[in-house]
Design a protein around this motif. Structure first.
Motif, PDB file in Angstrom:
ATOM      1  N   ASP A   1       0.816  -1.213   0.000  1.00 50.95           N
ATOM      2  CA  ASP A   1       0.000   0.000   0.000  1.00 50.95           C
ATOM      3  C   ASP A   1       0.846   1.258   0.000  1.00 50.95           C
ATOM      4  O   ASP A   1       0.344   2.359  -0.147  1.00 50.95           O
ATOM      5  N   ASP A   2       2.159   1.130   0.177  1.00 43.47           N
ATOM      6  CA  ASP A   2       3.060   2.266   0.047  1.00 43.47           C
ATOM      7  C   ASP A   2       3.539   2.448  -1.386  1.00 43.47           C
ATOM      8  O   ASP A   2       4.266   3.394  -1.684  1.00 43.47           O
ATOM      9  N   GLY A   3       3.179   1.528  -2.265  1.00 41.39           N
ATOM     10  CA  GLY A   3       3.616   1.644  -3.647  1.00 41.39           C
ATOM     11  C   GLY A   3       5.063   1.264  -3.856  1.00 41.39           C
ATOM     12  O   GLY A   3       5.657   1.594  -4.873  1.00 41.39           O
TER      13      GLY A   3
ATOM     14  N   GLY B   1       9.537   5.834 -10.686  1.00 38.90           N
ATOM     15  CA  GLY B   1       8.528   5.576  -9.684  1.00 38.90           C
ATOM     16  C   GLY B   1       8.869   6.140  -8.315  1.00 38.90           C
ATOM     17  O   GLY B   1       7.967   6.350  -7.493  1.00 38.90           O
ATOM     18  N   PHE B   2      10.146   6.392  -8.031  1.00 41.62           N
ATOM     19  CA  PHE B   2      10.513   6.939  -6.724  1.00 41.62           C
ATOM     20  C   PHE B   2       9.879   8.307  -6.513  1.00 41.62           C
ATOM     21  O   PHE B   2       9.344   8.597  -5.441  1.00 41.62           O
ATOM     22  N   ALA B   3       9.938   9.165  -7.538  1.00 38.33           N
ATOM     23  CA  ALA B   3       9.345  10.496  -7.411  1.00 38.33           C
ATOM     24  C   ALA B   3       7.850  10.394  -7.157  1.00 38.33           C
ATOM     25  O   ALA B   3       7.300  11.130  -6.320  1.00 38.33           O
ATOM     26  N   GLU B   4       7.192   9.475  -7.828  1.00 30.09           N
ATOM     27  CA  GLU B   4       5.759   9.287  -7.616  1.00 30.09           C
ATOM     28  C   GLU B   4       5.482   8.782  -6.207  1.00 30.09           C
ATOM     29  O   GLU B   4       4.490   9.164  -5.573  1.00 30.09           O
ATOM     30  N   LEU B   5       6.378   7.946  -5.701  1.00 31.03           N
ATOM     31  CA  LEU B   5       6.203   7.355  -4.386  1.00 31.03           C
ATOM     32  C   LEU B   5       6.265   8.402  -3.274  1.00 31.03           C
ATOM     33  O   LEU B   5       5.465   8.387  -2.333  1.00 31.03           O
ATOM     34  N   VAL B   6       7.214   9.340  -3.371  1.00 28.13           N
ATOM     35  CA  VAL B   6       7.435  10.298  -2.276  1.00 28.13           C
ATOM     36  C   VAL B   6       6.697  11.615  -2.475  1.00 28.13           C
ATOM     37  O   VAL B   6       6.600  12.403  -1.533  1.00 28.13           O
ATOM     38  N   ARG B   7       6.174  11.857  -3.673  1.00 28.71           N
ATOM     39  CA  ARG B   7       5.536  13.148  -3.949  1.00 28.71           C
ATOM     40  C   ARG B   7       4.422  13.490  -2.950  1.00 28.71           C
ATOM     41  O   ARG B   7       4.317  14.643  -2.529  1.00 28.71           O
TER      42      ARG B   7
ATOM     43  N   LEU C   1      17.281  12.420  -1.143  1.00 26.53           N
ATOM     44  CA  LEU C   1      18.447  11.705  -1.668  1.00 26.53           C
ATOM     45  C   LEU C   1      18.766  10.501  -0.786  1.00 26.53           C
ATOM     46  O   LEU C   1      19.024   9.398  -1.293  1.00 26.53           O
ATOM     47  N   SER C   2      18.732  10.712   0.529  1.00 27.78           N
ATOM     48  CA  SER C   2      19.015   9.602   1.445  1.00 27.78           C
ATOM     49  C   SER C   2      17.970   8.494   1.309  1.00 27.78           C
ATOM     50  O   SER C   2      18.305   7.304   1.339  1.00 27.78           O
ATOM     51  N   ALA C   3      16.711   8.878   1.158  1.00 28.04           N
ATOM     52  CA  ALA C   3      15.653   7.890   0.996  1.00 28.04           C
ATOM     53  C   ALA C   3      15.833   7.113  -0.302  1.00 28.04           C
ATOM     54  O   ALA C   3      15.639   5.886  -0.337  1.00 28.04           O
ATOM     55  N   TRP C   4      16.187   7.805  -1.352  1.00 27.52           N
ATOM     56  CA  TRP C   4      16.412   7.151  -2.649  1.00 27.52           C
ATOM     57  C   TRP C   4      17.533   6.123  -2.556  1.00 27.52           C
ATOM     58  O   TRP C   4      17.429   5.010  -3.059  1.00 27.52           O
TER      59      TRP C   4
END
Length: 302
Positions: free
Chosen positions: A5-7, A17-23, A52-55
């Motif tokens: 559910d977090d994608g 997809g990372f940008a979509e995930l954290v947006r 950046l750290s999350a990525w």
């Protein structure tokens, strides 16, 4: 592995997809960094370091907490690192072009850049001011950094003590101690004036201030009103002290301000101060809860 559910299945380092995930979390994380650092510029830097750290760390995220909680843990850590590195130091106070009357008191400068936002609605005047009100932020930044973090995470963002302890790499008992000391140091939560009353009162004071109508300004104050001018440490309390400063300022300046509305920031109406078209900072007017008098005026210098 990230919860479905977090994608997380759609995002890995290098994927769009990372940008979509954290947006969905970017704005609230930016505000969190601002609360922690008191500076829009430093908050943006901390947010970018957080993303950046999350990525980079995403492949090792095991999903024991939600993605949101994990991101807040990273953001809080980056902000605490920034504080330790000196990001919260106030800028140097400019020298006034006149002899400054003795202040009521000098206090350690807590530099908080006011956060801009839309005007609060009449139906819910606290909707955009919760946790961004200027007096609250200044009090917040007078605390030790880990107390600041605990108070923001638990009392503003409603994380549990256990979640906060995990974010701060501490124990629930230690976090409870941080919260107890932080809450005891915070000022009482005074009610805010209604938005229309506050704006009307702020406009009256701004017009009098721009015209060097000191008596007009003082008529809107009480003996409990105060004037602060960060990053200068001077504070003037009460009509008499504020009047002495304003008269000395008008005489020493030799030119009147032009004051232009500049929206809302820090929970209050603000006005940009100009002399001969040159930007001389912001004027924030803090209305008392009765909506008829001004409890505080903050003149951001420079």
């Amino acid at each position: 592995m990230i919860r479905a559910d977090d994608g997380g299945s759609r995002a890995r380092p290098g994927d769009d997809g990372f940008a979509e995930l954290v947006r969905p979390y970017e704005h609230e994380l930016r505000v969190h960094c601002y609360r922690m650092l008191g500076s829009l510029h430093d908050a943006e830097d901390a947010l970018q370091e957080t993303l950046l750290s999350a990525w980079q760390a995403l492949p090792g995220f095991e999903g024991r907490s939600s993605l949101r909680t994990w991101l807040y843990r990273i953001a809080t850590s980056r902000c605490l690192n920034a504080v330790r590195a000196g990001a919260r130091r106030p800028p140097t106070a400019p020298l006034p072009p006149f002899d400054v009357p003795a202040p009521s008191r000098e206090e350690r400068v807590t530099w908080c850049e006011p956060h801009p936002h839309p005007a609060p609605s009449a139906d819910d005047p606290l909707d955009v001011r919760h946790g961004l009100e200027y007096a609250f932020l200044c009090a917040l930044h007078s605390l030790p950094p880990r107390q600041t973090a605990a108070l923001v995470l638990c009392d503003v963002l409603d994380f549990t003590v256990a979640e906060c302890a995990e974010m701060l790499e501490s124990s629930p008992t230690a976090v409870k101690g941080l919260l107890q000391r932080a809450r005891a140091a915070m000022p009482p939560n005074d009610p805010l004036a209604a938005p229309k009353d506050e704006l009307r009162l702020a406009e009256r004071l701004a017009r009098a201030y721009a015209a060097d109508d000191v008596d007009g300004v003082l008529a809107l104050l009480t003996d409990r009103s105060w004037l602060a001018m960060p990053p200068a440490p001077h504070r003037y309390d009460g009509r008499e002290a504020i009047g002495r400063f304003l008269r000395a300022s008008a005489a020493g300046r030799g030119a009147r301000y032009a004051v232009e509305p500049s929206g809302w920031a820090g929970g209050h109406p603000v006005f940009r101060c100009l002399i001969d078209g040159e930007d001389r900072g912001l004027l924030m007017v803090i209305a008392a809860s009765d909506g008829a008098t001004v409890s505080g005026v903050v003149r951001f210098l420079g």
